[in-house]
Each structure stands twice: as C-alpha cells, then as structure tokens.
Motif scaffolding. Structure first.
Motif, PDB file in Angstrom:
ATOM      1  N   ILE A   1      54.873  44.910  41.335  1.00  0.00           N
ATOM      2  CA  ILE A   1      53.554  45.050  41.953  1.00  0.00           C
ATOM      3  C   ILE A   1      53.387  43.943  42.979  1.00  0.00           C
ATOM      4  O   ILE A   1      53.459  42.752  42.639  1.00  0.00           O
ATOM      5  CB  ILE A   1      52.425  44.979  40.907  1.00  0.00           C
ATOM      6  CG1 ILE A   1      52.648  46.012  39.805  1.00  0.00           C
ATOM      7  CG2 ILE A   1      51.077  45.198  41.565  1.00  0.00           C
ATOM      8  CD1 ILE A   1      53.231  45.451  38.559  1.00  0.00           C
ATOM      9  N   ILE A   2      53.198  44.345  44.225  1.00  0.00           N
ATOM     10  CA  ILE A   2      53.012  43.387  45.323  1.00  0.00           C
ATOM     11  C   ILE A   2      51.516  43.319  45.621  1.00  0.00           C
ATOM     12  O   ILE A   2      50.939  44.263  46.162  1.00  0.00           O
ATOM     13  CB  ILE A   2      53.804  43.808  46.571  1.00  0.00           C
ATOM     14  CG1 ILE A   2      55.288  44.010  46.213  1.00  0.00           C
ATOM     15  CG2 ILE A   2      53.669  42.763  47.670  1.00  0.00           C
ATOM     16  CD1 ILE A   2      56.106  44.615  47.322  1.00  0.00           C
ATOM     17  N   LEU A   3      50.901  42.218  45.255  1.00  0.00           N
ATOM     18  CA  LEU A   3      49.467  42.049  45.431  1.00  0.00           C
ATOM     19  C   LEU A   3      49.151  41.610  46.856  1.00  0.00           C
ATOM     20  O   LEU A   3      50.041  41.190  47.601  1.00  0.00           O
ATOM     21  CB  LEU A   3      48.945  41.027  44.427  1.00  0.00           C
ATOM     22  CG  LEU A   3      49.128  41.405  42.953  1.00  0.00           C
ATOM     23  CD1 LEU A   3      48.571  40.310  42.052  1.00  0.00           C
ATOM     24  CD2 LEU A   3      48.450  42.725  42.640  1.00  0.00           C
ATOM     25  N   PRO A   4      47.867  41.684  47.258  1.00  0.00           N
ATOM     26  CA  PRO A   4      47.505  41.304  48.629  1.00  0.00           C
ATOM     27  C   PRO A   4      47.727  39.814  48.884  1.00  0.00           C
ATOM     28  O   PRO A   4      47.985  39.023  47.967  1.00  0.00           O
ATOM     29  CB  PRO A   4      46.012  41.656  48.710  1.00  0.00           C
ATOM     30  CG  PRO A   4      45.769  42.598  47.598  1.00  0.00           C
ATOM     31  CD  PRO A   4      46.722  42.232  46.515  1.00  0.00           C
TER      32      PRO A   4
ATOM     33  N   LEU B   1      47.742  47.645  33.137  1.00  0.00           N
ATOM     34  CA  LEU B   1      46.669  47.087  33.947  1.00  0.00           C
ATOM     35  C   LEU B   1      47.083  45.739  34.519  1.00  0.00           C
ATOM     36  O   LEU B   1      47.739  44.938  33.845  1.00  0.00           O
ATOM     37  CB  LEU B   1      45.391  46.908  33.118  1.00  0.00           C
ATOM     38  CG  LEU B   1      44.812  48.150  32.430  1.00  0.00           C
ATOM     39  CD1 LEU B   1      43.609  47.774  31.591  1.00  0.00           C
ATOM     40  CD2 LEU B   1      44.428  49.197  33.456  1.00  0.00           C
ATOM     41  N   VAL B   2      46.694  45.492  35.769  1.00  0.00           N
ATOM     42  CA  VAL B   2      46.864  44.203  36.424  1.00  0.00           C
ATOM     43  C   VAL B   2      45.522  43.837  37.058  1.00  0.00           C
ATOM     44  O   VAL B   2      44.981  44.608  37.856  1.00  0.00           O
ATOM     45  CB  VAL B   2      47.972  44.237  37.500  1.00  0.00           C
ATOM     46  CG1 VAL B   2      48.051  42.896  38.216  1.00  0.00           C
ATOM     47  CG2 VAL B   2      49.311  44.588  36.877  1.00  0.00           C
ATOM     48  N   SER B   3      44.975  42.701  36.680  1.00  0.00           N
ATOM     49  CA  SER B   3      43.702  42.259  37.248  1.00  0.00           C
ATOM     50  C   SER B   3      43.923  41.002  38.081  1.00  0.00           C
ATOM     51  O   SER B   3      44.774  40.160  37.739  1.00  0.00           O
ATOM     52  CB  SER B   3      42.680  41.984  36.142  1.00  0.00           C
ATOM     53  OG  SER B   3      43.085  40.900  35.340  1.00  0.00           O
ATOM     54  N   TYR B   4      43.166  40.880  39.154  1.00  0.00           N
ATOM     55  CA  TYR B   4      43.311  39.728  40.048  1.00  0.00           C
ATOM     56  C   TYR B   4      42.023  39.537  40.834  1.00  0.00           C
ATOM     57  O   TYR B   4      41.183  40.441  40.939  1.00  0.00           O
ATOM     58  CB  TYR B   4      44.499  39.919  41.002  1.00  0.00           C
ATOM     59  CG  TYR B   4      44.388  41.120  41.911  1.00  0.00           C
ATOM     60  CD1 TYR B   4      43.823  41.019  43.187  1.00  0.00           C
ATOM     61  CD2 TYR B   4      44.849  42.363  41.502  1.00  0.00           C
ATOM     62  CE1 TYR B   4      43.716  42.129  44.022  1.00  0.00           C
ATOM     63  CE2 TYR B   4      44.750  43.473  42.329  1.00  0.00           C
ATOM     64  CZ  TYR B   4      44.185  43.347  43.579  1.00  0.00           C
ATOM     65  OH  TYR B   4      44.075  44.446  44.400  1.00  0.00           O
ATOM     66  N   GLU B   5      41.870  38.354  41.391  1.00  0.00           N
ATOM     67  CA  GLU B   5      40.720  38.032  42.232  1.00  0.00           C
ATOM     68  C   GLU B   5      41.135  38.109  43.698  1.00  0.00           C
ATOM     69  O   GLU B   5      42.237  37.709  44.058  1.00  0.00           O
ATOM     70  CB  GLU B   5      40.196  36.628  41.908  1.00  0.00           C
ATOM     71  CG  GLU B   5      39.617  36.508  40.506  1.00  0.00           C
ATOM     72  CD  GLU B   5      39.100  35.109  40.233  1.00  0.00           C
ATOM     73  OE1 GLU B   5      39.271  34.228  41.106  1.00  0.00           O
ATOM     74  OE2 GLU B   5      38.532  34.895  39.141  1.00  0.00           O
ATOM     75  N   TYR B   6      40.223  38.626  44.510  1.00  0.00           N
ATOM     76  CA  TYR B   6      40.522  38.768  45.941  1.00  0.00           C
ATOM     77  C   TYR B   6      39.210  38.671  46.711  1.00  0.00           C
ATOM     78  O   TYR B   6      38.268  39.433  46.461  1.00  0.00           O
ATOM     79  CB  TYR B   6      41.207  40.116  46.207  1.00  0.00           C
ATOM     80  CG  TYR B   6      41.607  40.322  47.640  1.00  0.00           C
ATOM     81  CD1 TYR B   6      42.703  39.652  48.175  1.00  0.00           C
ATOM     82  CD2 TYR B   6      40.895  41.196  48.452  1.00  0.00           C
ATOM     83  CE1 TYR B   6      43.074  39.850  49.490  1.00  0.00           C
ATOM     84  CE2 TYR B   6      41.268  41.398  49.770  1.00  0.00           C
ATOM     85  CZ  TYR B   6      42.358  40.721  50.282  1.00  0.00           C
ATOM     86  OH  TYR B   6      42.722  40.906  51.585  1.00  0.00           O
ATOM     87  N   ASP B   7      39.159  37.718  47.637  1.00  0.00           N
ATOM     88  CA  ASP B   7      37.969  37.499  48.459  1.00  0.00           C
ATOM     89  C   ASP B   7      37.969  38.491  49.612  1.00  0.00           C
ATOM     90  O   ASP B   7      38.962  38.610  50.349  1.00  0.00           O
ATOM     91  CB  ASP B   7      37.952  36.064  48.978  1.00  0.00           C
ATOM     92  CG  ASP B   7      36.587  35.679  49.536  1.00  0.00           C
ATOM     93  OD1 ASP B   7      35.738  36.575  49.677  1.00  0.00           O
ATOM     94  OD2 ASP B   7      36.387  34.490  49.822  1.00  0.00           O
TER      95      ASP B   7
END
Length: 448
Positions: A370-373, A408-414
């Motif tokens: 999974i490549i996150l932003p 599930l993958v959770s993350y914070e992103y502004d």
C-alpha cells in the motif's frame, strides 16, 4: 620416556570427535513430554480431499483426568505437514465460540510441532468439553503417475496417518474421507469411513488414498498486489502480478496442437488451464492485461451492474509442469475504498487482501503493498513526488480462499497537502520561464 605413537593419537582424536558430535546432537534434539491430563473419549475426524486444499475437521470430546482444573490442551502436527499448514482454528462445538490457539514448543526428536489450545474457562476434574479443530493444508496431494498423455486422466495420491494426530489416549474414533471419483464406484458414494477403538498417542498406520482428480492443480508461487492512493487525483491505482505453475501430472511426450484443437470443445473434463476470469470493481477503468512479452489480445472486458468482468486466455494452455507469468491493472475511484472518520480525524482504507482468479488454486506467497499519499512518511518515491511516500508491505504464506477477508489501514492526512503538487508544478514552470528569460537576454558574443 617413550612418546605415543601416531596411530594412538589418531585414535584419540576420532574418539573425541565422536563424543563431541554425540553431545552436540543430544543437546540440539529436544523431546517434549506432554502430561497425560486428558483422555479423548471420542473423536470424529473428517478429511476433505475433493479440492487442491486438504481440509480436516476434527470434533473432539476430551475428558479431564487430572486432579486439578485444566484450561490448556495440546494438539500436535507433524513437521512435514506443518510447513504446508494454511490455517488452524478451534471452536466450541455448540456455540461456535472461537478458542485461542498458538504455536507452542517444537519436539525436535519426533519432529512434531505442538499447538496450545486455551479454553475460555477451566474444565473441572472428570469434566468434559467438546470442541472442533479445523485445519487446511496445501501441497498435500501428489500426482500418481507423475506423467500422463495430453488427453489422459489424472490421479492423485494422498498420504496421512490413519489414526490422526493426538498426544492423548483416544478411546473411540471415526474417520471419514471425502474425495472425488468416477460415478458408479461404490465406497459409500464418495466417502471412505474408518472406525477405531482405543488408540495410543504414538500409534501410526499409513493411510493411502489413490483417486481420480480431473482438474488443474494450480499454484501461484508468488503474487503481488500494489495499491497506490492518490488524494489529489481521487484515484486508486491497482496492479497485480502473478507467477503461476501447474503442479498436476506432467505431460508425457510432446504437446500436440492438433490434438488440443480436436478436444477443446468435446473434452470438457481436462487438467489443462485454458482461460481465467477476474471480477473487478464495477467502476474499474483503464483495465490492462499483459505478460512478459507484452499486451495480450486474447482478453475480453464486459461491464455489469455492480462489477466488471475480465476474461482472458494465456498465450498457451497450461499443462502439468508449465508456468505462466502475467500482470494486470486498473484504476478505480478512491471513494469506494477510502472513508474519513470525523471523530478520529483519520482516513480508513479498506480492500480485500487478495483476489483469487481461479476456481482451484493455492498461493505460496502473497505480498500486498500500500503506497500512501505524500507527507505520511518519507519512504517510497513515485513520479512527480516532491517528498517521499510511506510504503506498507504485508507478506502472507500458504494462502487460500479463506484468507481473502478485507484489511484496514488508517492514517492521518492534512487536506492542505492537496495543494502541494500544483504548487510544485507552478514553481517548476515559473523557474523554467524565469531562467529562459534571463538566458535570452544574456550576450555571449565577443565584440560586434
């Protein structure tokens, strides 16, 4: 004083070496003794070998013969089977409550891996408990004979311990084996049933089942699923790579294209793998399918109301011992798989762990990436990123259809990071135009 002879010195060295090897082997081999605190009053064992995955369901009625309450029960699996173990689950017989099961000690002397089952309550002395142990194994079926003609019938050989696996005394046991066979053969239809009385933990008798299995034995040696999340484009890019092997009976002789064309429409029961089907999300777009050579034209994409179907054929039919490597990809709107939790302020990404494109197939290894932003972490870089991306890698071995549950993958992103790419692009082009203006006004000639 007379010095010792050379032969005497050599003999001493040999003895010392033997003692050292014996002591080393004695210390490395570890025999584990399980206390006989339980007795299996009855075991009902069902083995299903009708597919490429061998599934075993064992219903156990165990009695506590210790003078204290017990909560732990040990279940053994031979090492040569444990390496092919796909999953093991333990449930209470009536309520289907799941009990905790974990790897325990390994008996290096008998080559047995023990699994410790922990019940949710103590079992009093002379008390009984009924529970089921469900296991699944891959690569437990062997083609026999190992080679068959192109239109030949395939037979498989299954080997196991007739009395099953237990470290406790079993008073009564019933074993049922479900398999596939040609109609008209009478052995209680498609079952073999054994009934036993009073078996000790170490009792062993080899069980051999030789039966017809006219399906392909497909093994995906390696599969990789890539998910690239883009908030800026509101897009999820998916790409999957497969390395497929046919583990069935190998082709005896040469492959005949003429024989293949003559039987392709009349001989439906075949061990060949000729076409595959993939179920994609309904809004999948830009679908492509390629192998090591390039684009494969023998594919068809059709849209349905809630899904997209990709049907494709490899460049050649797969027979026993043959391999095929390919990959495919598509884009899908990000909103179908990504949700925002307003309470925690985190994004939650949810997708299935893998998609099995075959009716009968097992996976030796599945890797999910999974490549996150950007601005999550600086680990992985893709095209046109001003900073790095966080790459999550998940590996799973001995994978079967039961492992296809979502993760599930959770993350914070502004959300301010959505402006990063436009600002970077604007800055780049502005600097380019500025340099171009400065360069056009510079004089490089010497004199007029």
């Amino acid at each position: 004083m007379k010095s010792p002879s050379l032969s005497f010195i050599v003999l001493v060295l040999i003895v010392l070496n033997f003692c050292l090897i014996h002591n080393t082997s004695a210390t490395t081999e570890n025999e584990i003794i399980i206390p006989q605190y339980w007795i299996n009053t009855k075991i009902i064992r069902t083995i299903d070998i009708s597919t490429v995955v061998v599934r075993e369901n064992i219903a156990i009625m165990a009695k506590n013969v210790h003078n204290e309450p017990l909560r732990e029960y040990y279940f053994p699996i031979n090492e040569k089977f444990d390496v092919h173990l796909s999953y093991i689950t333990v449930k209470e017989k009536k309520t289907l409550k799941i009990y905790n099961v974990e790897k325990a000690d390994f008996d290096s002397f008998k080559r047995i891996q023990f699994y410790k089952i922990t019940f949710d309550q103590d079992i009093d002395p002379q008390g009984k408990i009924i529970f089921t142990v469900s296991t699944a194994f891959i690569h437990m079926l062997t083609p026999y004979p190992a080679e068959i003609p192109q239109s030949g019938r395939q037979n498989l050989l299954f080997r196991e311990n007739l009395y099953g696996n237990s470290v406790y005394i079993t008073e009564q046991q019933k074993t049922t084996i479900n398999y596939t066979q040609k109609p008209g053969v009478s052995r209680d239809g498609k079952k073999i049933i054994y009934v036993f009385d009073k078996k000790k933990p170490d009792d062993y008798e080899e069980l051999l089942v030789h039966y017809e299995f006219q399906q392909a034995l497909l093994t995906i040696k390696g599969a990789r699923r890539d998910f690239e999340i883009s908030h800026w484009g509101n897009n999820l890019a998916v790409e999957e790579h497969y390395n497929l092997t046919h583990d069935g009976a190998k082709l005896k002789g040469q492959f005949s294209r003429l024989e293949y064309q003559q039987t392709v429409y009349t001989h439906h029961e075949t061990t060949m793998a000729r076409d595959f089907l993939l179920v994609l999300p309904g809004h999948a777009s830009d679908v492509y399918y390629r192998d090591e050579i390039g684009n494969v034209s023998t594919s068809r994409l059709r849209k349905e109301r809630e899904r997209t179907i990709l049907e494709f054929k490899p460049r050649y039919p797969l027979l026993g011992g043959w391999n095929y490597t390919w990959y495919y990809g598509y884009n899908v709107p990000l909103g179908e798989f990504l949700k925002y939790n307003h309470q925690t302020g985190r994004y939650i990404f949810k997708v299935p762990s893998f998609i099995n494109p075959f009716h009968n197939a097992v996976f030796d290894k599945v890797q999910v990436r999974i490549i996150l932003p950007e601005e999550t972490h600086t680990v992985h870089k893709t095209f046109f990123d001003s900073k790095g991306r966080y790459l999550i890698v998940l590996d799973k071995y001995n994978v079967i259809q039961e492992h296809s549950s979502p993760f599930l993958v959770s993350y914070e992103y502004d959300t301010i990071e959505l402006l990063r790419k436009p600002l970077v692009a604007s800055t780049f082009f502005f600097c380019g135009f500025l340099l171009s203006m400065v360069y056009s006004r510079m004089e490089f000639r010497i004199g007029k």
